[in-house]
Design a protein around this motif. Structure first.
Motif, mmCIF file in Angstrom:
data_model
loop_
_atom_site.group_PDB
_atom_site.id
_atom_site.type_symbol
_atom_site.label_atom_id
_atom_site.label_comp_id
_atom_site.label_asym_id
_atom_site.label_seq_id
_atom_site.Cartn_x
_atom_site.Cartn_y
_atom_site.Cartn_z
ATOM 1 N N VAL A 1 0.848 -1.194 0.000
ATOM 2 C CA VAL A 1 0.000 0.000 0.000
ATOM 3 C C VAL A 1 0.887 1.248 0.000
ATOM 4 O O VAL A 1 1.859 1.325 0.754
ATOM 5 N N LEU A 2 0.549 2.197 -0.882
ATOM 6 C CA LEU A 2 1.300 3.461 -0.925
ATOM 7 C C LEU A 2 0.357 4.619 -0.639
ATOM 8 O O LEU A 2 -0.743 4.677 -1.194
ATOM 9 N N VAL A 3 0.780 5.527 0.224
ATOM 10 C CA VAL A 3 0.034 6.751 0.483
ATOM 11 C C VAL A 3 0.975 7.905 0.170
ATOM 12 O O VAL A 3 1.987 8.095 0.849
ATOM 13 N N LEU A 4 0.662 8.655 -0.873
ATOM 14 C CA LEU A 4 1.574 9.705 -1.344
ATOM 15 C C LEU A 4 0.867 11.051 -1.284
ATOM 16 O O LEU A 4 -0.130 11.273 -1.974
ATOM 17 N N ASP A 5 1.383 11.923 -0.429
ATOM 18 C CA ASP A 5 0.761 13.234 -0.249
ATOM 19 C C ASP A 5 1.416 14.227 -1.216
ATOM 20 O O ASP A 5 2.550 14.644 -1.008
ATOM 21 N N GLU A 6 0.705 14.566 -2.253
ATOM 22 C CA GLU A 6 1.158 15.497 -3.281
ATOM 23 C C GLU A 6 2.538 15.148 -3.847
ATOM 24 O O GLU A 6 3.479 15.943 -3.748
ATOM 25 N N PRO A 7 2.655 13.966 -4.465
ATOM 26 C CA PRO A 7 3.975 13.550 -4.962
ATOM 27 C C PRO A 7 4.484 14.398 -6.124
ATOM 28 O O PRO A 7 5.689 14.416 -6.372
ATOM 29 N N THR A 8 3.587 15.107 -6.822
ATOM 30 C CA THR A 8 4.044 15.883 -7.988
ATOM 31 C C THR A 8 4.056 17.378 -7.716
ATOM 32 O O THR A 8 4.371 18.161 -8.606
ATOM 33 N N ASP A 9 3.752 17.778 -6.488
ATOM 34 C CA ASP A 9 3.689 19.204 -6.167
ATOM 35 C C ASP A 9 5.051 19.865 -6.357
ATOM 36 O O ASP A 9 6.060 19.391 -5.857
ATOM 37 N N GLY A 10 5.071 20.967 -7.094
ATOM 38 C CA GLY A 10 6.313 21.730 -7.266
ATOM 39 C C GLY A 10 7.260 21.159 -8.295
ATOM 40 O O GLY A 10 8.395 21.632 -8.421
ATOM 41 N N LEU A 11 6.835 20.147 -9.035
ATOM 42 C CA LEU A 11 7.728 19.575 -10.050
ATOM 43 C C LEU A 11 7.440 20.208 -11.412
ATOM 44 O O LEU A 11 6.324 20.668 -11.668
ATOM 45 N N ASP A 12 8.454 20.212 -12.289
ATOM 46 C CA ASP A 12 8.207 20.730 -13.637
ATOM 47 C C ASP A 12 7.510 19.640 -14.456
ATOM 48 O O ASP A 12 7.428 18.488 -14.043
ATOM 49 N N PRO A 13 6.961 20.007 -15.646
ATOM 50 C CA PRO A 13 6.161 19.042 -16.405
ATOM 51 C C PRO A 13 6.893 17.736 -16.714
ATOM 52 O O PRO A 13 6.284 16.659 -16.641
ATOM 53 N N ASN A 14 8.182 17.810 -16.996
ATOM 54 C CA ASN A 14 8.924 16.568 -17.280
ATOM 55 C C ASN A 14 9.018 15.685 -16.047
ATOM 56 O O ASN A 14 8.856 14.467 -16.118
ATOM 57 N N GLN A 15 9.305 16.319 -14.909
ATOM 58 C CA GLN A 15 9.415 15.556 -13.654
ATOM 59 C C GLN A 15 8.065 14.950 -13.284
ATOM 60 O O GLN A 15 7.992 13.814 -12.821
ATOM 61 N N LYS A 16 6.991 15.736 -13.515
ATOM 62 C CA LYS A 16 5.650 15.214 -13.218
ATOM 63 C C LYS A 16 5.371 13.974 -14.051
ATOM 64 O O LYS A 16 4.829 12.983 -13.553
ATOM 65 N N ARG A 17 5.755 14.054 -15.337
ATOM 66 C CA ARG A 17 5.487 12.922 -16.212
ATOM 67 C C ARG A 17 6.265 11.690 -15.732
ATOM 68 O O ARG A 17 5.747 10.576 -15.732
ATOM 69 N N ALA A 18 7.499 11.913 -15.295
ATOM 70 C CA ALA A 18 8.321 10.791 -14.817
ATOM 71 C C ALA A 18 7.690 10.156 -13.576
ATOM 72 O O ALA A 18 7.643 8.926 -13.450
#
Lengths: 251, 243
Positions: free
Chosen positions: B153-170
């Motif tokens: 089970v994974l609980v991720l609180d805003e894992p993409t917050d503050g990342l640029d579009p490439n990092q978000k995609r990754a």
């Protein structure tokens, strides 16, 4: 059955983490240097180490409680306050380990740094042996008690650190508490208390003093009571530390 | 895999989380949406055992977070909000710290650390202290920490917050790779990434669930953003009318 390994695992992880923090940054080296310079200055300038003409480490040990009172809170102030201000306490509380183990591991890491600093003063012991014939049993005992006393001061500092997210606040609280425990055995304070409240009260206050319990060892007397006293102080403040660190989790 | 039953948390007589119940099955990625202060992070902290609920329970792979906290926490990978890390440690040191706290044995530990580093693509920065890393890398080190023990089970609180579009995609690609074997709960502000990342979405507002469904069903005729605004503004509007 599970509780003991859980606790030990937390202890080991926290100990390793804190050792990285102390020795990875210059914190431990700066601490040890300043502590040793201060101890040297007080021993030679304050207590006239050579002028006593006796092969004894008395003028050296007499400063330990007073220096620990300032230096141990400085060493311990980051232990919990830093976790709070960086938000990493949330990470710690999400791990499957008990808080008592983390408290013990952090305290043990700080105690290791204090022990290392104390070990660097061992050449003093060698020099008095070169200069004369000191009571080596008494010196060994005093070193041991000094280390134990440092642990007690650190337990106070670590508990204060769990009260706040600001290191400076933790430091000030710890120094004030440490001063009370130290000065409770200061002749100046004790004679004042006995003048006002009678000698029975003064004796009771002295019973909680770090100075009183440390002095017995300097005379070469092994007092189990003193060992028990410092161990109790460590356990008591570690308990407070655990309670205060758990406040974040509690409803 | 992850069952939340009437979780409740009250601060200063205000319910931050009010009888929230839902479950996440294996292979499912559940998006947890809501305005700031809606109770998302508080809910996630209770699931992770960081704070105790006033009432209710969360079961992680069958283990209750209130009755068997250590067993539940051992089966959970948690990324706290803002991904707090020890800045003076290098990523491998940080992962080794987590591995020792999680009691991972020697050879397996080395393999797990290498795998987490490879999965989160941080092998290029392993020699640097975490404090010297960019926000994107720090988030990925946090993710590596959450994945280290291969939790179901994974609980991720805003894992993409503050990342640029490439990092978000990754990060989205990584989550998609992890999804089939796990139950994943993700909170996010970025609504446009919900359909791309989540199979289902929950909208919370004022500590309560106000919508639950597939992202396209929630949106209906509107865009997801319009639907989100309608769902989470109702109560504010009602309060405004009452005043």
């Amino acid at each position: 059955m599970r509780a003991v390994p859980d606790c030990f695992r937390g202890l080991k992880a926290a100990y390793r983490r804190e050792m990285t923090a102390y020795f990875g940054a210059p914190v431990a080296y700066v601490f040890m240097t300043v502590f040793l310079v201060a101890l040297g200055l007080f021993t030679w300038e304050g207590a006239r180490f050579f002028d006593t003409g006796a092969a004894s480490l008395g003028p050296f040990f007499v400063w330990h409680p007073w220096l620990y009172m300032i230096f141990m809170p400085a060493l311990a102030m980051r232990l919990w306050a830093d976790e709070r201000s960086a938000g990493t306490d949330e990470l710690l509380l999400s791990l499957p380990v008990g808080l008592p183990g983390l408290v013990a591991g952090k305290w043990l890491a700080a105690w290791t740094v204090a022990g290392a600093a104390l070990a660097f003063t061992l050449p003093m012991w060698a020099s008095v042996n070169y200069l004369g014939n000191p009571d080596n049993a008494a010196i060994a005992l005093t070193y041991f008690m000094s280390l134990l006393m440092a642990g007690a001061y650190l337990a106070i500092g670590a508990a204060a650190s769990a009260l706040t997210s600001r290191q400076v606040t933790a430091f000030v609280i710890a120094v004030v508490v440490a001063f009370v425990f130290t000065a409770a055995g200061w002749p100046l304070v004790l004679s004042g208390i006995s003048g006002i409240a009678g000698s029975a009260v003064a004796e009771t206050v002295a019973r909680f003093s770090f100075l009183t319990h440390f002095e017995a060892a300097q005379r070469g007397v092994l007092e189990w009571r003193a060992i028990f006293f410092f161990a109790s102080v460590i356990v008591f403040f570690a308990g407070l530390n655990t309670l205060w660190a758990a406040r974040r989790r509690a409803p | 895999m992850l069952e939340i039953d009437s979780l409740t948390k009250t601060y200063a007589r205000r319910a931050a989380v009010d009888r929230v119940s839902f479950s996440v099955a294996r292979g499912e990625v559940l998006g947890f949406l809501g305005p700031n202060g809606a109770g998302k992070s508080t809910t996630m902290r209770m699931i992770a055992g960081v704070i105790l609920p006033d009432a209710g329970d969360a079961r992680i792979d069958g283990h209750s977070i209130t009755a068997a906290r250590a067993a539940a926490q051992a089966r959970l990978g948690y990324l706290p909000e803002g991904a707090p890390l020890y800045e003076d440690m290098t990523p491998p040191e940080f992962l080794a710290f987590l591995a020792s706290a999680r009691d991972m044995p020697g050879p397996g530990r080395r393999r797990a650390i290498d795998r987490a580093i490879a999965d989160t693509r941080i092998s290029g920065v392993t020699a640097k202290p975490i404090g010297a890393l960019s926000k994107g890398y720090r988030r990925r080190v946090g993710l590596a920490g959450a994945l280290l023990h291969d939790p179901p089970v994974l609980v991720l609180d805003e894992p993409t917050d503050g990342l640029d579009p490439n990092q978000k995609r990754a990060v989205r690609a990584l989550i998609a790779r992890l999804a089939p074997e796990r139950a994943i709960l993700i909170s996010t502000h970025t609504l446009e990434e919900v359909p791309a990342m989540c199979h289902r979405a929950l909208v919370v507002d004022h500590g309560r669930i106000v919508a639950d469904g597939a992202p396209e069903d929630l949106a209906g005729e509107d865009t997801l953003e319009e639907a989100f605004r309608k769902l989470t503004r109702q109560e504010d509007d009602a309060q405004a009318e009452a005043v």
